[in-house]
Motif scaffolding. Structure first.
Motif, PDB file in Angstrom:
ATOM      1  N   GLU A 159       0.869  -1.177   0.000  1.00 29.08           N
ATOM      2  CA  GLU A 159       0.000   0.000   0.000  1.00 29.08           C
ATOM      3  C   GLU A 159       0.903   1.224   0.000  1.00 29.08           C
ATOM      4  OE1 GLU A 159      -3.708   2.200   0.365  1.00 29.08           O
ATOM      5  OE2 GLU A 159      -3.165   0.202  -0.314  1.00 29.08           O
ATOM      6  N   SER A 160       0.876   2.000  -1.069  1.00 35.32           N
ATOM      7  CA  SER A 160       1.787   3.144  -1.160  1.00 35.32           C
ATOM      8  C   SER A 160       1.117   4.401  -0.625  1.00 35.32           C
ATOM      9  CB  SER A 160       2.234   3.360  -2.606  1.00 35.32           C
ATOM     10  OG  SER A 160       1.148   3.754  -3.406  1.00 35.32           O
ATOM     11  N   ARG A 161       1.915   5.250  -0.030  1.00 39.82           N
ATOM     12  CA  ARG A 161       1.433   6.523   0.489  1.00 39.82           C
ATOM     13  C   ARG A 161       2.392   7.628   0.060  1.00 39.82           C
ATOM     14  NH1 ARG A 161      -2.728   4.677   0.839  1.00 39.82           N
ATOM     15  NH2 ARG A 161      -4.210   4.532   2.565  1.00 39.82           N
ATOM     16  N   GLY A 162       1.988   8.385  -0.963  1.00 37.89           N
ATOM     17  CA  GLY A 162       2.729   9.578  -1.324  1.00 37.89           C
ATOM     18  C   GLY A 162       2.359  10.695  -0.366  1.00 37.89           C
ATOM     19  N   LYS A 163       3.339  11.450   0.089  1.00 33.95           N
ATOM     20  CA  LYS A 163       3.113  12.493   1.088  1.00 33.95           C
ATOM     21  C   LYS A 163       3.757  13.802   0.641  1.00 33.95           C
ATOM     22  CE  LYS A 163       1.246   9.619   4.127  1.00 33.95           C
ATOM     23  NZ  LYS A 163      -0.170   9.740   4.570  1.00 33.95           N
ATOM     24  N   THR A 164       3.237  14.900   1.173  1.00 40.30           N
ATOM     25  CA  THR A 164       3.868  16.197   0.947  1.00 40.30           C
ATOM     26  C   THR A 164       4.680  16.634   2.163  1.00 40.30           C
ATOM     27  OG1 THR A 164       1.813  17.282   1.633  1.00 40.30           O
ATOM     28  CG2 THR A 164       2.165  16.973  -0.734  1.00 40.30           C
ATOM     29  N   LYS A 165       4.597  15.873   3.236  1.00 37.57           N
ATOM     30  CA  LYS A 165       5.491  16.056   4.378  1.00 37.57           C
ATOM     31  C   LYS A 165       5.749  14.683   4.986  1.00 37.57           C
ATOM     32  CE  LYS A 165       1.782  17.200   7.665  1.00 37.57           C
ATOM     33  NZ  LYS A 165       1.310  18.206   8.650  1.00 37.57           N
ATOM     34  N   LEU A 166       6.875  14.561   5.664  1.00 43.43           N
ATOM     35  CA  LEU A 166       7.290  13.250   6.160  1.00 43.43           C
ATOM     36  C   LEU A 166       6.436  12.831   7.349  1.00 43.43           C
ATOM     37  CD1 LEU A 166       9.276  10.914   5.902  1.00 43.43           C
ATOM     38  CD2 LEU A 166      10.799  12.127   7.466  1.00 43.43           C
ATOM     39  N   GLU A 167       5.628  11.806   7.147  1.00 44.18           N
ATOM     40  CA  GLU A 167       4.829  11.242   8.227  1.00 44.18           C
ATOM     41  C   GLU A 167       4.339   9.861   7.814  1.00 44.18           C
ATOM     42  OE1 GLU A 167       1.693  14.154   8.621  1.00 44.18           O
ATOM     43  OE2 GLU A 167       0.369  13.034   7.273  1.00 44.18           O
ATOM     44  N   ILE A 168       4.149   9.014   8.799  1.00 39.13           N
ATOM     45  CA  ILE A 168       3.521   7.710   8.577  1.00 39.13           C
ATOM     46  C   ILE A 168       2.083   7.867   9.032  1.00 39.13           C
ATOM     47  CG2 ILE A 168       3.575   5.243   9.089  1.00 39.13           C
ATOM     48  CD1 ILE A 168       6.511   5.604   9.945  1.00 39.13           C
ATOM     49  N   SER A 169       1.174   7.975   8.088  1.00 40.81           N
ATOM     50  CA  SER A 169      -0.219   8.232   8.446  1.00 40.81           C
ATOM     51  C   SER A 169      -1.150   7.535   7.471  1.00 40.81           C
ATOM     52  CB  SER A 169      -0.503   9.737   8.467  1.00 40.81           C
ATOM     53  OG  SER A 169      -0.350  10.293   7.177  1.00 40.81           O
ATOM     54  N   MET A 170      -2.346   7.215   7.966  1.00 42.63           N
ATOM     55  CA  MET A 170      -3.366   6.545   7.162  1.00 42.63           C
ATOM     56  C   MET A 170      -4.732   7.108   7.546  1.00 42.63           C
ATOM     57  SD  MET A 170      -1.708   3.951   5.470  1.00 42.63           S
ATOM     58  CE  MET A 170      -2.653   2.426   5.306  1.00 42.63           C
ATOM     59  N   SER A 171      -5.612   7.241   6.550  1.00 44.22           N
ATOM     60  CA  SER A 171      -6.992   7.623   6.837  1.00 44.22           C
ATOM     61  C   SER A 171      -7.701   6.468   7.530  1.00 44.22           C
ATOM     62  CB  SER A 171      -7.720   7.990   5.545  1.00 44.22           C
ATOM     63  OG  SER A 171      -7.167   9.150   4.974  1.00 44.22           O
ATOM     64  N   HIS A 172      -8.663   6.806   8.385  1.00 42.12           N
ATOM     65  CA  HIS A 172      -9.296   5.781   9.213  1.00 42.12           C
ATOM     66  C   HIS A 172     -10.717   6.215   9.554  1.00 42.12           C
ATOM     67  CE1 HIS A 172      -9.643   2.584  12.163  1.00 42.12           C
ATOM     68  NE2 HIS A 172      -9.861   3.446  13.138  1.00 42.12           N
ATOM     69  N   SER A 173     -11.596   5.246   9.706  1.00 43.57           N
ATOM     70  CA  SER A 173     -12.962   5.515  10.149  1.00 43.57           C
ATOM     71  C   SER A 173     -13.238   4.738  11.428  1.00 43.57           C
ATOM     72  CB  SER A 173     -13.969   5.110   9.070  1.00 43.57           C
ATOM     73  OG  SER A 173     -15.290   5.213   9.564  1.00 43.57           O
TER      74      SER A 173
END
Length: 491
Positions: A72-86
């Motif tokens: 699962e790739s996550r392109g970011k505009t700032k360095l962080e390990i984050s995921m959307s969640h509900s």
């Protein structure tokens, strides 16, 4: 209701960064010996369909055909390990449909100019195990943001705290409470504290003394992070056949797609079973059909053709559009003919026909080029726009044919042809001067004016001698296009 959706501009930026992340991850995986393909359709691009909304199977972005590993790739505009969640919908949880052995990639980009789609990679590709992320999530070693604003929907964001190098550096010291870096070559120091949130979160060093660290490389995090992976042993066809029988929808989808790309010798009966199972998800059915059609199985082709030749009351537009996209991925003349059939049918939905035009951009043939050009004189605008963009993607090997159509074809089609040729170049402009009518001379001015940088300078200068009026008109365009006011807006 309108406010519950992301604006087009915001959505395009997010798609572009996401696509850049997926493409960077695929490139990195190939360099490490993996055999990756795009698993989630559309994750390597940023095409937005305005009206027809496709709700696809939620799967990781990338699949390795050799090992079965998913990313699962996550392109970011700032360095962080984050995921959307509900918190309320399990299907929208950050790890929905994912396995413990899946990996998440994190890679950072910045815009290289005013365009939201021109991005520059500013970090290495990082890999994090979903198993480790779940462990940290369960252990409350994460931060959870408040719900996003109205424009962004109702999801929250989970963050696995990390810290990165603010410049290229060498690890000077790794101590119980901090990691110290010395930048290269300025020798400036950066100290990264490992205790966060008043001691509730502890970062783990991801480096050792003497390591050279790139700008935006993660140095410490609550989960193990790596920039390199060892390629595990390969799996066989049986592995994916077994996955076709999984109760997990994403596993069946991935298996069908994998068998199309890696080929199959014994999977045909199982693929046919998935394709014809009325209770199966339509997107799994389509992938199974594509896996059969790609190897010239008539049943696979008939399934796909039936979806595109059925009325909307029977087969919804979103299914038909997905079938168009799937057909574009099969490099066969039968796919090309099917897409042209959809494009030329004026009784079809305009966006579906536009989708067929877009899809023909995968077929660099005279047949596809001609079909796309034929839309320029009569089709609705959205179809012509997609046809022009598709033609540009396949134009280079078709330049002699396109020039012939420009010179000798219907003048009403010259606008789209000229737009493409101005952005392609690589032909002698003087060849079009002899016998050119007034309409063609105007479009030649456009081609030279907007496409000057695509042509050899001596060929541009030859236009001045061959037809001074065309050259003068083109020079006016050069001045306008190169002026700072050309793209100036009032707001």
């Amino acid at each position: 209701m309108a406010n519950s959706f992301k604006s087009d501009d915001s959505f395009l930026r997010k798609l572009a960064v996401g696509a850049a992340g997926t493409n960077a991850t695929i490139t990195r995986l190939k360099a490490m010996g993996f055999n990756p393909i795009e698993l989630e359709r559309g994750s390597t691009g940023f095409k937005i369909w305005k009206k027809i909304k496709i709700k696809r199977v939620r799967v990781p972005d990338i699949l390795c055909l050799n090992t079965g590993l998913r990313f699962e790739s996550r392109g970011k505009t700032k360095l962080e390990i984050s995921m959307s969640h509900s918190l309320n919908d399990p299907k929208r949880a950050w790890d929905a449909g994912m396995r413990d052995d899946d990996l998440v990639s994190i890679v950072v980009f910045e815009q290289s100019d005013d365009s939201p789609v021109n991005l520059k990679q500013t970090s290495p590709v990082h890999f994090v195990s979903v198993k480790e992320m779940r462990k940290a999530f369960a252990g409350n070693q994460v931060s959870i943001t408040k719900p996003k604003g109205v424009e962004e929907g109702s999801e929250i964001r989970v963050m696995w705290t990390c810290a990165g190098a603010n410049q290229r550096s060498i690890v000077f010291a790794v101590e119980p409470g901090k990691v110290s870096l010395t930048s290269v070559p300025e020798a400036r120091c950066q100290s990264i504290k490992l205790s966060r949130n008043r001691g509730k979160i502890t970062l783990l060093p991801q480096v050792k003394v003497g390591d050279t660290i790139e700008f935006n490389q993660i140095v410490a995090a609550v989960v193990p992070v790596s920039t390199t992976l060892q390629c595990p042993p390969s799996v066989g066809e049986t592995y994916f056949i077994d996955k076709l029988g999984s109760v997990n929808l994403s596993e069946r989808y991935a298996a069908a797609k994998a068998l199309r790309y890696r080929g199959h010798t014994t999977a045909k009966p199982v693929l046919q079973s998935r394709m014809t199972d009325a209770d199966e998800d339509i997107y799994v059915q389509l992938e199974a059909a594509a896996a059969l059609a790609a190897y010239d199985d008539p049943n696979g082709w008939e399934f796909m053709e039936s979806k595109l030749r059925s009325p909307v009351m029977t087969v919804p537009l979103e299914t038909q559009l997905e079938t168009v996209i799937v057909a574009s991925e099969i490099p066969k003349s039968r796919s090309e003919r099917l897409l042209i059939e959809v494009l030329q049918d004026s009784h079809r939905d305009d966006e579906l026909r536009a989708g067929a035009a877009w899809a023909l951009g995968q077929f660099a043939s005279v047949t596809s080029a001609t079909a796309l050009v034929d839309t320029f004189n009569s089709s609705p605008l959205e179809i012509k726009v997609e046809a022009a963009r598709a033609l540009l993607r396949i134009a280079e090997p078709q330049i002699p044919h396109l020039i012939d159509l420009l010179k000798n074809g219907d003048p009403a089609k010259r606008d789209g042809l000229s737009w493409v040729l101005a952005r392609t170049g690589k032909f002698n402009l003087s060849d079009m001067i002899a016998g050119a009518d007034e309409n063609l001379r105007r479009w030649m001015s456009y081609i030279v004016g907007f496409g000057k940088e695509k042509f050899v300078q001596r060929d541009v200068e030859a236009i001045c001698k061959a037809d001074p009026e065309v050259y003068f008109a083109a020079s006016v365009l050069w001045q306008i296009v190169s002026s700072w006011v050309n793209d100036l807006r009032e707001y």
